[in-house]
Design a protein around this motif. Sequence first.
Motif, mmCIF file in Angstrom:
data_model
loop_
_atom_site.group_PDB
_atom_site.id
_atom_site.type_symbol
_atom_site.label_atom_id
_atom_site.label_comp_id
_atom_site.label_asym_id
_atom_site.label_seq_id
_atom_site.Cartn_x
_atom_site.Cartn_y
_atom_site.Cartn_z
ATOM 1 N N GLU A 155 7.483 124.744 -12.125
ATOM 2 C CA GLU A 155 8.098 123.450 -11.954
ATOM 3 C C GLU A 155 8.687 123.121 -10.618
ATOM 4 N N TRP A 156 9.567 124.068 -9.981
ATOM 5 C CA TRP A 156 10.138 123.859 -8.744
ATOM 6 C C TRP A 156 9.131 123.890 -7.563
ATOM 7 N N VAL A 157 8.238 124.562 -7.530
ATOM 8 C CA VAL A 157 7.132 124.510 -6.267
ATOM 9 C C VAL A 157 6.608 123.190 -6.580
ATOM 10 N N ALA A 158 6.381 122.620 -7.740
ATOM 11 C CA ALA A 158 5.420 121.038 -8.110
ATOM 12 C C ALA A 158 6.325 120.205 -7.247
ATOM 13 N N ILE A 159 7.675 120.066 -7.038
ATOM 14 C CA ILE A 159 8.466 119.290 -6.262
ATOM 15 C C ILE A 159 8.266 119.522 -4.906
ATOM 16 N N GLU A 160 7.622 118.427 -4.355
ATOM 17 C CA GLU A 160 7.418 118.355 -2.771
ATOM 18 C C GLU A 160 8.661 118.072 -1.892
ATOM 19 N N SER A 161 9.694 119.000 -1.983
ATOM 20 C CA SER A 161 10.670 118.850 -1.453
ATOM 21 C C SER A 161 11.040 118.974 0.069
ATOM 22 N N ASP A 197 14.692 123.059 -0.455
ATOM 23 C CA ASP A 197 13.997 122.413 0.404
ATOM 24 C C ASP A 197 12.977 123.224 0.959
ATOM 25 N N VAL A 198 11.757 122.596 1.372
ATOM 26 C CA VAL A 198 10.875 123.509 2.088
ATOM 27 C C VAL A 198 10.108 122.555 3.436
ATOM 28 N N GLN A 199 9.260 123.733 3.765
ATOM 29 C CA GLN A 199 8.552 123.135 5.166
ATOM 30 C C GLN A 199 7.362 122.197 4.809
ATOM 31 N N PRO A 200 7.100 121.280 5.421
ATOM 32 C CA PRO A 200 5.711 120.314 5.219
ATOM 33 C C PRO A 200 4.611 121.271 4.948
ATOM 34 N N ALA A 201 3.756 120.668 3.926
ATOM 35 C CA ALA A 201 2.591 121.506 3.621
ATOM 36 C C ALA A 201 1.327 120.512 3.231
ATOM 37 N N LYS A 202 0.334 120.707 3.822
ATOM 38 C CA LYS A 202 -0.855 119.692 3.092
ATOM 39 C C LYS A 202 -2.072 120.410 3.047
ATOM 40 N N THR A 249 -5.278 126.851 -1.895
ATOM 41 C CA THR A 249 -5.017 125.915 -3.147
ATOM 42 C C THR A 249 -4.203 125.057 -2.791
ATOM 43 N N ASP A 250 -4.004 124.005 -3.528
ATOM 44 C CA ASP A 250 -3.012 122.818 -3.402
ATOM 45 C C ASP A 250 -1.391 123.579 -3.413
ATOM 46 N N PRO A 251 -0.930 123.344 -2.134
ATOM 47 C CA PRO A 251 0.369 123.990 -1.851
ATOM 48 C C PRO A 251 1.526 123.553 -2.913
ATOM 49 N N TYR A 252 1.245 122.538 -3.575
ATOM 50 C CA TYR A 252 2.406 122.297 -4.624
ATOM 51 C C TYR A 252 2.027 122.353 -5.912
ATOM 52 N N ASN A 253 1.023 123.165 -6.169
ATOM 53 C CA ASN A 253 0.590 123.564 -7.594
ATOM 54 C C ASN A 253 0.433 125.505 -7.513
ATOM 55 N N LEU A 254 1.584 125.718 -7.968
ATOM 56 C CA LEU A 254 1.841 127.103 -7.839
ATOM 57 C C LEU A 254 0.492 128.028 -8.430
ATOM 58 N N THR A 255 -0.064 128.735 -7.702
ATOM 59 C CA THR A 255 -1.379 129.261 -8.176
ATOM 60 C C THR A 255 -1.403 130.670 -8.192
ATOM 61 N N ASN A 293 -0.224 137.388 -6.748
ATOM 62 C CA ASN A 293 0.787 136.481 -5.711
ATOM 63 C C ASN A 293 0.565 135.124 -6.282
ATOM 64 N N LEU A 294 1.978 134.616 -6.086
ATOM 65 C CA LEU A 294 2.088 133.103 -6.544
ATOM 66 C C LEU A 294 2.061 132.311 -5.393
ATOM 67 N N TYR A 295 0.941 131.596 -5.140
ATOM 68 C CA TYR A 295 0.721 130.766 -3.928
ATOM 69 C C TYR A 295 1.533 129.492 -4.134
ATOM 70 N N GLY A 296 2.148 128.929 -3.153
ATOM 71 C CA GLY A 296 2.670 127.605 -3.134
ATOM 72 C C GLY A 296 3.689 127.349 -2.063
ATOM 73 N N ARG A 297 4.044 126.327 -1.544
ATOM 74 C CA ARG A 297 4.822 125.869 -0.411
ATOM 75 C C ARG A 297 6.413 126.153 -1.205
ATOM 76 N N GLY A 298 6.990 126.784 -0.334
ATOM 77 C CA GLY A 298 8.445 127.443 -0.972
ATOM 78 C C GLY A 298 8.523 128.426 -2.065
ATOM 79 N N ALA A 299 7.576 129.113 -2.161
ATOM 80 C CA ALA A 299 7.467 130.174 -3.400
ATOM 81 C C ALA A 299 8.376 131.323 -2.785
ATOM 82 N N SER A 300 8.195 131.555 -1.531
ATOM 83 C CA SER A 300 8.990 132.521 -0.821
ATOM 84 C C SER A 300 10.083 132.033 -0.175
#
Lengths: 489, 489
Positions: free
Chosen positions: B31-37, B108-113, B120-126, B131-138
């Motif tokens: 849920e947290w990674v899905a929010i483009e913060s 909050d996170v860095q930009p990602a497209k 993978t979609d940076p805002y859909n934790l995969t 490994n859990l891929y997503g912007r802001g995961a780490s």
Amino acid sequence: DDVIYFLFSFERILCYLLTLILTMLRTDILEWVAIESDSSNVLKRPDLHRMMETTAQKLRLMGGTVELVDIGEQELPNGQTLALPKVVTATFGTDPNKHTVCVYGHVDVQPAKLEDGWATDPYNLTDINGNLYGRGASDNKAPVLAWIHAVEAYQALSMELPVNVKFVIEGMEETGSNGLDAMILAQRDTFFSDVDYIIISDCGWLSRRPALTYGTRGNCYFFAEVEGPKQDLHSGVYGGTVIEPMTDLIVRLFLHPSDTLISPSGKILIPGIREAVAPLSDEEWKMYQDIQFDMDSYKNKIGVTQLMYSNKVDLLAHMWRYPTVSVHGIEGAFSDSGSKTVIPAKVTAKFSIRQVPNMDPAMVKKQVTDYLHSVFAKRKSPNKLKVTMVIGAKPWLADTQHPLYEAGKAAVKRVFDMDPDLIREGGTIPIARTFQDVTGKSIIMMPIGGFDDGLHSQNEKMSRYNYIEGTKLFIAYLNEVSQIKKTSV
Amino acid sequence: DDVIYFLFSFERILCYLLTLILTMLRTDILEWVAIESDSSNVLKRPDLHRMMETTAQKLRLMGGTVELVDIGEQELPNGQTLALPKVVTATFGTDPNKHTVCVYGHVDVQPAKLEDGWATDPYNLTDINGNLYGRGASDNKAPVLAWIHAVEAYQALSMELPVNVKFVIEGMEETGSNGLDAMILAQRDTFFSDVDYIIISDCGWLSRRPALTYGTRGNCYFFAEVEGPKQDLHSGVYGGTVIEPMTDLIVRLFLHPSDTLISPSGKILIPGIREAVAPLSDEEWKMYQDIQFDMDSYKNKIGVTQLMYSNKVDLLAHMWRYPTVSVHGIEGAFSDSGSKTVIPAKVTAKFSIRQVPNMDPAMVKKQVTDYLHSVFAKRKSPNKLKVTMVIGAKPWLADTQHPLYEAGKAAVKRVFDMDPDLIREGGTIPIARTFQDVTGKSIIMMPIGGFDDGLHSQNEKMSRYNYIEGTKLFIAYLNEVSQIKKTSV
């Protein structure tokens, strides 16, 4: 003289009717601008194909003999291939006793996004105070339509065209007319065999005074790609340990103290490039001196307080007949708003050098590529440099005393009641040079775009005035061309 | 010793249960990674507000005393103002006989497209191979959640927390923790008055060996904007007549032969900047020499064949304790694929200088701004230069012999059965320095992120291993901290 007077009177009626017709025909320009036919964006290629089909269909419905000519594929920088937009050819009339003119135009456009600073949606033609705003309105959709309307006007009045009219309309002009050279060469002895003159209306006036254009600059467009790490890196975590591609690109390629690509004032300094430029003659100097051009209005139009040169002749010379280099931007680096702390992994600088007589694009390609590689080699960077020339278009120059230009002067006189300025164009219409080299036919450039149309810029527009008077000019010009003596071809 | 043994055994049970709990709790990180913060993109501000509310709600449901602290507005470079994301504070336990730790984190996170090159979609934790891929995961959502899970684990087992735990979680870390300094100062004598230690887990290990971090670099992030014509211009039509902002920016500001901002090798050469850097001591040199760090695996990870330095000590020193400059990109220039022939009207270079002891951001701001303006003045360009420092964060350094670090070493030993590396961080955690200066409390940085998590880059990830073992580490650490003698605070 009676005949001419009759034609002139007749044209007045015709022009009146035309104004009415144009009101109805405004749907064409609306529909054409709505198609995002951006030839530089591979993702827009389906729109571009649709634009060519729409153009062909328009000419078919007018009764022309229309063909959509397959010109093959283009190779992308990444090695993939993509179908080129077909070229539309059309023929109206095949009377061997008449001259045959071939109108060249293009219906692809430059990129445009509302976010770039457009006041209106660039793909929704918007009429504000008599100006029609939209990407491609002036470059080159309305001028192509004005030529089509000229033929339509004759047809609407059941009048015979005074000359045979052909069209050749492409969809890759904005990226270097990829594939068109080969198509012209292939059809030199078929479609182009009976063409006497080629007319191009892909440029603009210099002031509010109508103009005829007798020269254009060419263009060599380069991609300089520097590739480093396999992906973007955090600049805090990795900064100081890696040799950054952006530093290689900006600091090393664009201005190393001892190997200068461009001077601080923007002059290209690669050995050999400026040496090839033809010197400015006294005659040319005098001609420039006489041209109507207001420096203040030019400054005002583009919104600057100071230009590169403070006198008219120097300015016009550097606009038209000296090379120049522009750095357009960088792909792959951070370009959004905000503050991303990134080390971009692969960055591509995009810059172009405008070509003038007697520069040779093939030579310029070698000079630039060799230079960049030699500078980069000294850097001893582990990053990889790749230099590509994606556009290589030659300059073009015509004889202003040719009957084709005399006919142009007469048509301008007739419609606008004044003499045209004889001008050159800083931009590139690469195909002019190809037509000249391949077909050996004479070419005229007859602009109808306004001096402030904002080509390639935000808020591109075409005024209703220029659109309608331009269509009248084309009608008059077809008559003038029909008066040229066959022997003088 | 018996007590410790009991706790240790008990922790083993607790850790086993935790693994089960985490399986259920994975919905949080999803849920947290899905929010483009993305805090750097003003258009994403609503998402960022939602992220803060989501974080607060999570802590409320756990029974914490939670507050969303209004920290006012930020001023944008264009002069407009925008509400800052509220800061979340939470308190679990107020026993005056226990130590009180305050965990700092950011959501909050860095930009990602996706187009930047994400697999993978940076805002859909995969989840791929653990490994859990997503912007802001780490950076920094999973570490914040790991601390929350540590508290949840105690709660799930109806165990009392060995120390009081507070949270302060912000949403502006990636752009310089705007507004947080003032909030900490304002709550120094309230929320922070009973805090003994501050813990930050916003960094990563250096290798597969767990690490404790005792220093970070600061960051001064600059916008250098050059504004010329009122809108973009066609480079063919206007090239040669206008003084182009891109030329001013790239050729003049970044490397004029006689006024060099950065050297070809990437070193910052503005007078005064490097002179402020503390010299490397023999002791420090020896310490670096002993750190586990494999140059080849580092090269391999980032995909380069050559680094800026070929020996470990030089490399670590330039990663951690020397300043560096990175050019991140240019806003306003052409950045898409394709070949647009444009003269950009307003271009903004973005670059940052990493700060180390004894540099002072206020001084660096003056040095860079004065320098750029003096260079630009020599250019006599009609274009306008505007230099803004949008981030000014100081470096931070801790004492590795402090009881807080000794407790950290013990916790690592307990969970991983090895000693941690004592490392520094090239990136910036500005708030560490503020906590130190304002509250006077001791700070420890306890990373759980992997060395190859790709912070700020494409395909950022957090491994399940680090996420789960990291949570265990935090549980063990709370116990270790509770053993610190009150007198040694």
